[in-house]
Design an enzyme around this catalytic site. Structure first.
Site, mmCIF file in Angstrom:
data_model
loop_
_atom_site.group_PDB
_atom_site.id
_atom_site.type_symbol
_atom_site.label_atom_id
_atom_site.label_comp_id
_atom_site.label_asym_id
_atom_site.label_seq_id
_atom_site.Cartn_x
_atom_site.Cartn_y
_atom_site.Cartn_z
ATOM 1 N N LYS A 176 52.564 60.603 31.629
ATOM 2 C CA LYS A 176 53.139 61.932 31.393
ATOM 3 C C LYS A 176 54.101 62.256 32.542
ATOM 4 O O LYS A 176 53.683 62.512 33.664
ATOM 5 C CB LYS A 176 52.049 63.010 31.327
ATOM 6 C CG LYS A 176 52.627 64.348 30.863
ATOM 7 C CD LYS A 176 52.015 65.557 31.549
ATOM 8 C CE LYS A 176 52.816 66.223 32.598
ATOM 9 N NZ LYS A 176 54.157 66.691 32.353
ATOM 10 N N GLY A 229 52.329 65.028 43.005
ATOM 11 C CA GLY A 229 52.889 66.357 42.764
ATOM 12 C C GLY A 229 52.443 67.290 43.869
ATOM 13 O O GLY A 229 52.115 66.848 44.975
ATOM 14 N N SER A 230 52.414 68.573 43.564
ATOM 15 C CA SER A 230 52.102 69.558 44.597
ATOM 16 C C SER A 230 50.610 69.547 44.939
ATOM 17 O O SER A 230 49.775 69.127 44.126
ATOM 18 C CB SER A 230 52.512 70.946 44.116
ATOM 19 O OG SER A 230 51.736 71.292 42.999
ATOM 20 N N GLY A 234 47.389 69.172 42.552
ATOM 21 C CA GLY A 234 46.464 68.102 42.927
ATOM 22 C C GLY A 234 45.026 68.603 43.027
ATOM 23 O O GLY A 234 44.080 67.891 42.664
ATOM 24 N N GLU A 251 48.757 61.993 45.520
ATOM 25 C CA GLU A 251 49.846 62.004 46.518
ATOM 26 C C GLU A 251 50.480 63.376 46.412
ATOM 27 O O GLU A 251 51.062 63.713 45.383
ATOM 28 C CB GLU A 251 50.891 60.933 46.191
ATOM 29 C CG GLU A 251 50.377 59.514 46.210
ATOM 30 C CD GLU A 251 50.056 59.022 47.599
ATOM 31 O OE1 GLU A 251 50.518 59.620 48.585
ATOM 32 O OE2 GLU A 251 49.300 58.042 47.694
ATOM 33 N N CYS A 285 58.982 64.818 49.280
ATOM 34 C CA CYS A 285 57.681 65.068 49.910
ATOM 35 C C CYS A 285 57.754 64.773 51.390
ATOM 36 O O CYS A 285 57.014 65.344 52.185
ATOM 37 C CB CYS A 285 56.606 64.222 49.239
ATOM 38 S SG CYS A 285 57.013 62.483 49.166
ATOM 39 N N GLU A 386 55.079 74.426 52.460
ATOM 40 C CA GLU A 386 56.105 73.534 51.923
ATOM 41 C C GLU A 386 57.111 74.359 51.127
ATOM 42 O O GLU A 386 56.748 75.001 50.136
ATOM 43 C CB GLU A 386 55.457 72.471 51.020
ATOM 44 C CG GLU A 386 56.453 71.420 50.569
ATOM 45 C CD GLU A 386 55.837 70.387 49.628
ATOM 46 O OE1 GLU A 386 55.094 70.781 48.709
ATOM 47 O OE2 GLU A 386 56.109 69.184 49.810
HETATM 48 P P1 NAP Z 1 53.842 69.736 40.252
HETATM 49 O O1 NAP Z 1 54.307 71.040 39.759
HETATM 50 O O2 NAP Z 1 52.505 69.661 40.877
HETATM 51 O O3 NAP Z 1 53.951 68.740 39.003
HETATM 52 C C1 NAP Z 1 53.663 67.361 39.120
HETATM 53 C C2 NAP Z 1 53.252 66.828 37.755
HETATM 54 O O4 NAP Z 1 52.011 67.436 37.376
HETATM 55 C C3 NAP Z 1 54.232 67.159 36.626
HETATM 56 O O5 NAP Z 1 54.249 66.103 35.697
HETATM 57 C C4 NAP Z 1 53.622 68.406 36.011
HETATM 58 O O6 NAP Z 1 54.000 68.628 34.667
HETATM 59 C C5 NAP Z 1 52.150 68.064 36.099
HETATM 60 N N1 NAP Z 1 51.279 69.224 36.052
HETATM 61 C C6 NAP Z 1 51.561 70.504 36.372
HETATM 62 N N2 NAP Z 1 50.464 71.280 36.203
HETATM 63 C C7 NAP Z 1 49.474 70.459 35.770
HETATM 64 C C8 NAP Z 1 48.111 70.661 35.417
HETATM 65 N N3 NAP Z 1 47.533 71.861 35.480
HETATM 66 N N4 NAP Z 1 47.393 69.592 35.007
HETATM 67 C C9 NAP Z 1 47.953 68.370 34.943
HETATM 68 N N5 NAP Z 1 49.242 68.124 35.248
HETATM 69 C C10 NAP Z 1 49.995 69.146 35.677
HETATM 70 O O7 NAP Z 1 54.865 69.136 41.316
HETATM 71 P P2 NAP Z 1 56.444 69.002 41.194
HETATM 72 O O8 NAP Z 1 57.049 70.345 41.371
HETATM 73 O O9 NAP Z 1 56.796 68.217 39.982
HETATM 74 O O10 NAP Z 1 56.775 68.088 42.452
HETATM 75 C C11 NAP Z 1 56.950 68.573 43.731
HETATM 76 C C12 NAP Z 1 55.706 68.339 44.576
HETATM 77 O O11 NAP Z 1 55.368 66.964 44.560
HETATM 78 C C13 NAP Z 1 55.912 68.687 46.033
HETATM 79 O O12 NAP Z 1 54.772 69.346 46.510
HETATM 80 C C14 NAP Z 1 56.057 67.327 46.705
HETATM 81 O O13 NAP Z 1 55.717 67.305 48.069
HETATM 82 C C15 NAP Z 1 55.132 66.508 45.886
HETATM 83 N N6 NAP Z 1 55.448 65.085 45.992
HETATM 84 C C16 NAP Z 1 54.589 64.294 46.691
HETATM 85 C C17 NAP Z 1 54.873 62.949 46.867
HETATM 86 C C18 NAP Z 1 53.951 62.052 47.637
HETATM 87 O O14 NAP Z 1 54.031 60.842 47.458
HETATM 88 N N7 NAP Z 1 53.084 62.576 48.480
HETATM 89 C C19 NAP Z 1 56.045 62.422 46.308
HETATM 90 C C20 NAP Z 1 56.891 63.269 45.591
HETATM 91 C C21 NAP Z 1 56.585 64.603 45.433
HETATM 92 P P3 NAP Z 1 55.214 69.623 34.321
HETATM 93 O O15 NAP Z 1 56.429 69.037 34.924
HETATM 94 O O16 NAP Z 1 55.215 69.616 32.846
HETATM 95 O O17 NAP Z 1 54.852 70.949 34.923
#
Ligand code: NAP
Length: 495
Positions: A176, A229-230, A234, A251, A285, A386
């Site tokens: 997904k 993701g965030s 997480g 992550e 990130c 962040e």
């Molecule tokens: P996000 O809002 O947490 O979304 C990440 C993924 O999770 C998306 O596919 C999202 O779907 C899905 N998602 C959202 N809510 C969910 C739920 N309740 N249950 C299951 N899945 C859910 O993060 P983002 O805004 O896409 O990415 C930015 C974040 O990622 C930042 O915090 C960044 O630091 C982090 N990041 C970390 C790394 C690492 O390796 N540590 C690398 C890259 C990014 P939708 O898009 O449909 O909402």
């Protein structure tokens, strides 16, 4: 031109969602441009995808690992072949400049070639037995069906970090992607189809995190959730997986910092900070969002950094005159704006930027001015949370110990860097900085796939992607004891 509608990939077929609904994928540099329509999937689509992955599991795990690796090598070759067009589509759907989207695809190529080779390794151990005529070894087994949930900021690289190791280890996958970048994900999945991956081994379902992400995590046939993701999302993943007794790897976010010591090459440090803070418009990130500068060079460094930041050109990432692209969407732009207002309220000194950018060709996109705050103290929220945008806080330190204390005063622990010419200070920093990655005389970004990637504290849950450590996520260990004595031998029991 007619807008193309893209479908889900389930059991080797491209199919529409049973919801009959779609969502638009737009260009953040020009939000009037719709790049495509994607399936707004529901739980019923998801169930079909999981069912298909379960059905394909037995056949895929029985295919010898070197053969699995060969299919993945073909994916690597296709990534090379289509690198330029993948990069262009990626810039159009998420905004980062073309050189960076090329880098994103290159990272997937590197990861794919490196990890597909595991098909001929997947190393276990042999160890001596405490008994004669007995042989002991460990072998790796697939975990089963993996849910891969990914963010939008590395739309092909991050999926590759999950799909390639999951598949080479013999797992099947339901993928997904983030709803802001389904096109890059779709194009990546097409390459697996073209490479000859058997039906059902990789399934692709688009739709929102709450509507399909959560049911995916909770599905009783999912054995492992691999999430990037965030930290907030997480935490949801962790709760649901713990409750359902599933394995999970996380992550998550970062609040990364660069230390600039009084003996540093300041021009080199300025370039590293610019790349770390404003590359990918600060949406990495590992982005540098705090620079901690020794008080002896603070004034000189700040003035050079300010001068250099003013040279950055905003625009469409497809143009080679652009240094900084747009933010991903309006919600993210409003979040960044609110942090800039907060920084002023907290008493930080706004040196540059701090506002949305709507000039010239940037009118139709989610652009934001590169922003510098000086006089930031470690406990301010702009120094703790962040922001995920082009906003950099400058903090003062008195010594290396003081700088390390500031870096470590964070709920996150992903990346850190130090600029110094003193090897003793560099090694002390390596020892003391509580982050999963540390760079010496280089920015906080720039990881390579042959090393483990991940962070401490609120950034992760102890796993590391990439390198050989990815195998620890995507395999189960089996310890094997072969007794060839022909007698009942008892370990630990005295005769
Ligand atoms: P996000 O809002 O947490 O979304 C990440 C993924 O999770 C998306 O596919 C999202 O779907 C899905 N998602 C959202 N809510 C969910 C739920 N309740 N249950 C299951 N899945 C859910 O993060 P983002 O805004 O896409 O990415 C930015 C974040 O990622 C930042 O915090 C960044 O630091 C982090 N990041 C970390 C790394 C690492 O390796 N540590 C690398 C890259 C990014 P939708 O898009 O449909 O909402």
């Amino acid at each position: 031109m007619a807008i193309k509608t893209y479908k889900n990939f389930i059991d080797g077929k491209w199919v529409a969602s049973s919801s009959g609904e779609t969502f638009d994928n737009i260009n953040p540099a020009n939000h009037k441009e719709i790049l495509g329509r994607f399936q707004k999937s529901n739980a019923s689509d998801l169930n079909k995808a999981v069912k298909s992955a379960v059905k394909a599991q037995e056949g895929w795990r029985n295919l010898p690992a070197p053969k699995r690796g060969e299919i993945l090598f073909r994916v690597g070759e296709l990534l090379v072949k289509h690198k330029e067009s993948l990069a262009k589509d990626m810039t159009r759907e998420m905004g980062k400049v073309l050189n960076e989207t090329r880098g994103d695809v290159q990272e997937a190529i590197d990861l794919t070639y490196y990890t597909a080779g595991e098909g001929r390794r997947l190393l276990g151990e042999t160890v001596p037995s405490e008994l004669n005529n007995k042989f002991c070894m460990t072998v790796r087994m697939p975990v089963g069906v993996v849910a891969a949930i990914t963010p939008w900021n590395f739309p092909i690289a991050i999926p590759s970090w999950k799909l390639i190791p999951a598949l080479v280890c013999g797992n099947t996958v339901v993928f997904k992607p983030a709803s802001d970048t389904p096109l890059s994900a779709y194009r990546f999945v097409k390459l697996f189809e073209e490479a000859g991956l058997p039906p059902g081994v990789l399934n692709f379902v688009t739709g929102s995190g709450t509507e399909i992400g959560e049911p995916l995590i909770e599905h009783h046939n999912i054995n492992l959730v691999s999430f990037t993701g965030s930290t907030d999302t997480g935490a949801v993943v962790a709760h649901k997986c713990a409750w359902n007794m599933k394995q999970y790897s996380l992550e998550m976010g970062g609040k990364n910092a660069i230390i600039v010591m009084d003996d540093a090459d300041l021009d080199l440090a300025v370039e590293g900070v610019i790349w770390g803070a404003f590359g990918t418009t600060g949406q990495r990130c590992t982005a540098c969002s705090r620079v901690i500068v020794h008080k002896k060079v603070l004034r000189k460094f700040t003035s050079r950094l300010l001068k250099r930041t003013k040279t950055l050109r905003l625009g469409d990432g497809l143009k080679n005159t652009t240094d900084v692209g747009p933010l991903i969407n309006e919600a993210q732009r409003q979040k960044v704006l609110s942090y800039c207002k907060l920084g002023v309220e907290e008493g930080a000194k706004l040196l540059l930027g701090g506002n949305v950018y709507k000039k010239g060709n940037c009118r139709g996109g989610f652009f934001f001015e590169p922003t510098l705050f000086a006089g930031v103290s470690p406990k301010m929220r702009i120094a703790q949370e962040e922001i995920f945008g082009p906003v950099l806080s400058i903090l003062e330190c008195k010594s290396l110990e003081n700088a390390v204390e500031i870096v470590n005063d964070s709920r996150f622990g992903l990346s850190s860097a130090i600029y110094t010419r003193d090897v003793n200070r560099a090694f002390k920093a390596i020892e003391k900085l509580d982050t999963g990655l540390t760079y010496i005389n280089s920015s906080t970004i720039g990881a390579e796939v042959q090393l483990p990637f991940g962070g401490t504290k609120g950034t992760g849950n102890g796993h590391r992607e990439a390198g050989t450590t990815a195998l620890e996520i995507f395999t189960e260990w089996k310890s094997v004891f072969v007794d060839y004595s022909g007698a009942l031998q008892k370990a630990q029991i005295e005769d």
